[in-house]
Design an enzyme around this catalytic site. Structure first.
Site, PDB file in Angstrom:
ATOM      1  N   SER A 235       0.837  -1.191   0.000  1.00  0.00           N
ATOM      2  CA  SER A 235       0.000   0.000   0.000  1.00  0.00           C
ATOM      3  C   SER A 235       0.878   1.250   0.000  1.00  0.00           C
ATOM      4  O   SER A 235       1.689   1.433  -0.901  1.00  0.00           O
ATOM      5  CB  SER A 235      -0.947  -0.044   1.193  1.00  0.00           C
ATOM      6  N   ASP A 462      -8.795  -4.519  -6.189  1.00  0.00           N
ATOM      7  CA  ASP A 462      -8.342  -3.722  -5.052  1.00  0.00           C
ATOM      8  C   ASP A 462      -9.107  -2.403  -5.040  1.00  0.00           C
ATOM      9  O   ASP A 462      -8.980  -1.588  -5.946  1.00  0.00           O
ATOM     10  CB  ASP A 462      -6.835  -3.469  -5.166  1.00  0.00           C
ATOM     11  N   HIS A 489      -6.959  -5.968  -0.753  1.00  0.00           N
ATOM     12  CA  HIS A 489      -5.946  -4.916  -0.749  1.00  0.00           C
ATOM     13  C   HIS A 489      -4.698  -5.418  -0.034  1.00  0.00           C
ATOM     14  O   HIS A 489      -4.692  -5.587   1.169  1.00  0.00           O
ATOM     15  CB  HIS A 489      -6.481  -3.663  -0.047  1.00  0.00           C
TER      16      HIS A 489
END
Length: 523
Positions: A235, A462, A489
């Site tokens: 991320s 995602d 995610h």
């Protein structure tokens, strides 16, 4: 505990859907020129940092949450502190203390693998510990010393960002004011002053950005004895890795960038992508619900957003009890739903939470929100969310109040499941009075010369960092892309997907990249 484990890897965006004004925003253009690449050898005034020796010790004193205290009791883990300049332009001035955890390799190590779970603002010591526990037989844990570190300002690192009291956090000061807008310039000034007072002064606030963290990584790489950095970032960790590659390309060995952020997308564009992605995930969750008996969202997949609004909007005026004398408000309900949307495995909890709200209670959605905000059983909170806000003040461009308010309107248009159905008041930029200008610059991580091959891992469904952004990051870095079919995610080394983990392990250990058409599937 299961809810906490599932939600603690969320990105900065996950703090709340309606927090755009608080987090700041930027366009895809920036007048800030990124720093030039740093030479192989550190300058004389930085040499003492690059040549320091780490003193490893048991990890229990480094725990900042009850979950970490339990995790860090494992005797396999060893922890230390790295000293770095608070301001790299003033190496003789104040310093930062970066807390780190190491899980030594089970076999002959190639070197260290530095890891980052995302955020910004999320501590990383526990991330490396979890990777080690989830992959005890992995080639990665055999050939690398796993390293997790709490980036400056976060977790056990010092100075730590501290912008709110626990009582303020419990009152909803972070999320509640942003449901309908209304964050004022006076709020911004008061918040900045309080952050400075509680965190160690304005100098601290001025030096907690991504570029400062990337410099810390390079010091850590050298102190650990690695000529080249091996890194896994999830991320926001993909942004941190890409910025490191831009600043120190000659010091990169291997980069895995998972759940990747689009390096070309300024905040406004990225927020639009994220809200659109979250609405898509919400619609899929709702459709799955309608196929079940007694779905609280009804039986029509096309009407799940409308039905959800009917159930949760009354919370704006009448919160419902959620156990231990607490209540579930509208903003907290939205937070809880967003937390559950990070992976398909969270959908049953969202559905149960919505069912509870329909029945007049809110324990499950509040538990999901608590897991994200890292609320302890005693009512205390970690500093993760306030660190997210502070770091973003250095990573994002300052918008006018008109632009901030428009961004909230645009976000709710893209994700109508979160729309409170009421007028949105004008909002100030939360970072308006921050003591330093943004330092990140957009785009970042592009046009890098001499960068070794990298591996970007992107999931097609995602909702927080959409797949297309991963394609663009891989192209920007001139590296390889691994496409993963599914709804999630972040997945590499923590998602339990053998296909992904085998490819990542082969790249990290042997520097072998997958074929251009490589694909994995989340079952």
């Amino acid at each position: 505990m299961r809810i906490r484990a599932r939600t603690r890897r969320l990105t900065a965006f996950g703090a709340t859907l309606l927090m755009v004004g608080a987090l700041g925003a930027c366009s895809s253009e920036s007048s800030d020129e990124p720093p030039t690449s740093t030479p192989d050898a550190p300058s004389d005034d930085l040499r003492r940092f690059y040549e320091q020796e780490l003193a490893f010790e048991p990890c229990e004193p480094y725990a900042t949450t009850a979950a970490d205290a339990e995790l860090f009791a494992d005797e396999r883990f060893e922890c230390a502190r790295l000293e770095t300049p608070l301001d790299y332009t003033d190496p003789d001035g104040a310093t930062a203390s970066i807390a780190l955890l190491r899980l030594p390799a089970r076999g002959e190590p190639i070197g260290s693998l530095l890891t980052n779970p995302g955020g910004p603002g999320f501590p990383g010591m526990n991330f490396a510990a979890l990777i080690g526990m989830l992959g005890p037989d992995s080639p990665v844990t055999e050939r690398f010393d796993l390293i997790g570190f709490d980036p400056r300002g976060t977790g056990a690192s010092r100075p730590a960002l501290d912008c709110y009291s626990d009582a303020e956090r419990e009152s909803g000061v972070i999320s509640e004011p942003h449901v309908l807008g209304g964050w004022t310039a006076e709020d911004s000034r008061r918040w900045t002053d309080q952050c400075a007072e509680r965190s160690g002064g304005e100098q601290v606030l001025a030096h907690v950005g991504t570029r400062d963290a990337a410099r810390d990584i390079d010091v850590l790489r050298a102190v650990l004895g690695d000529d080249g950095l091996s890194y896994l970032g999830t991320s926001y960790g993909s942004r941190l890795g890409a910025v490191y590659a831009e600043m120190f390309p000659e010091n990169v060995r291997a980069l895995v960038l998972d759940g990747p952020m689009d390096p070309y997308a300024g905040t406004a564009e990225r927020r639009a992508q994220q809200f659109t992605g979250l609405q898509r995930s919400f619609d899929l969750m709702g459709a799955a619900c309608t196929a079940q008996p007694d779905c609280p969202l009804g039986t029509d997949p096309e009407a799940v957003t409308e039905r959800f609004q009917e159930i949760v909007r009354p919370l704006l005026d009448e919160p419902v009890p959620a156990g231990d004398g607490r209540e579930l408000t509208y903003a907290r309900a939205i937070d809880g739903v967003v937390a559950g949307l990070y992976a398909q495995t969270g959908w049953p909890l969202i559905i149960e939470g919505i069912r509870e709200v329909r029945e007049g209670r809110g324990e499950t959605l509040l538990a999901l929100q608590d897991g994200y905000y890292q609320r302890e059983a005693d009512g205390s909170y970690s500093n993760t969310i306030e660190a997210t806000q502070a770091i973003n003040c250095l990573d994002e461009e300052r918008l006018t109040s008109e632009e901030e308010t428009a961004l909230i309107h645009d976000a709710l248009a893209a994700a109508p499941f979160a729309d409170p159905g009421r007028p949105i008041a004008e909002s100030s930029n939360m970072c308006e009075f921050w003591p330093a200008e943004p330092t990140l610059g957009y785009p970042y991580g592009t046009g890098i010369e001499g960068l070794p091959a990298t591996l970007t891992v992107a999931v097609t469904g995602d909702g927080l960092t959409p797949y297309e952004g991963g394609v663009r990051l891989a192209e920007a870095l001139g590296g390889s892309l691994l496409t993963v079919e599914g709804e999630q995610h972040g997945i590499a080394l923590i998602g339990g997907n053998a296909c992904v983990d085998d490819i990542v392990a082969d790249y990290l250990t042997n520097l072998t990249l997958p074929p251009d058409d490589a694909r994995c599937t989340i079952e």
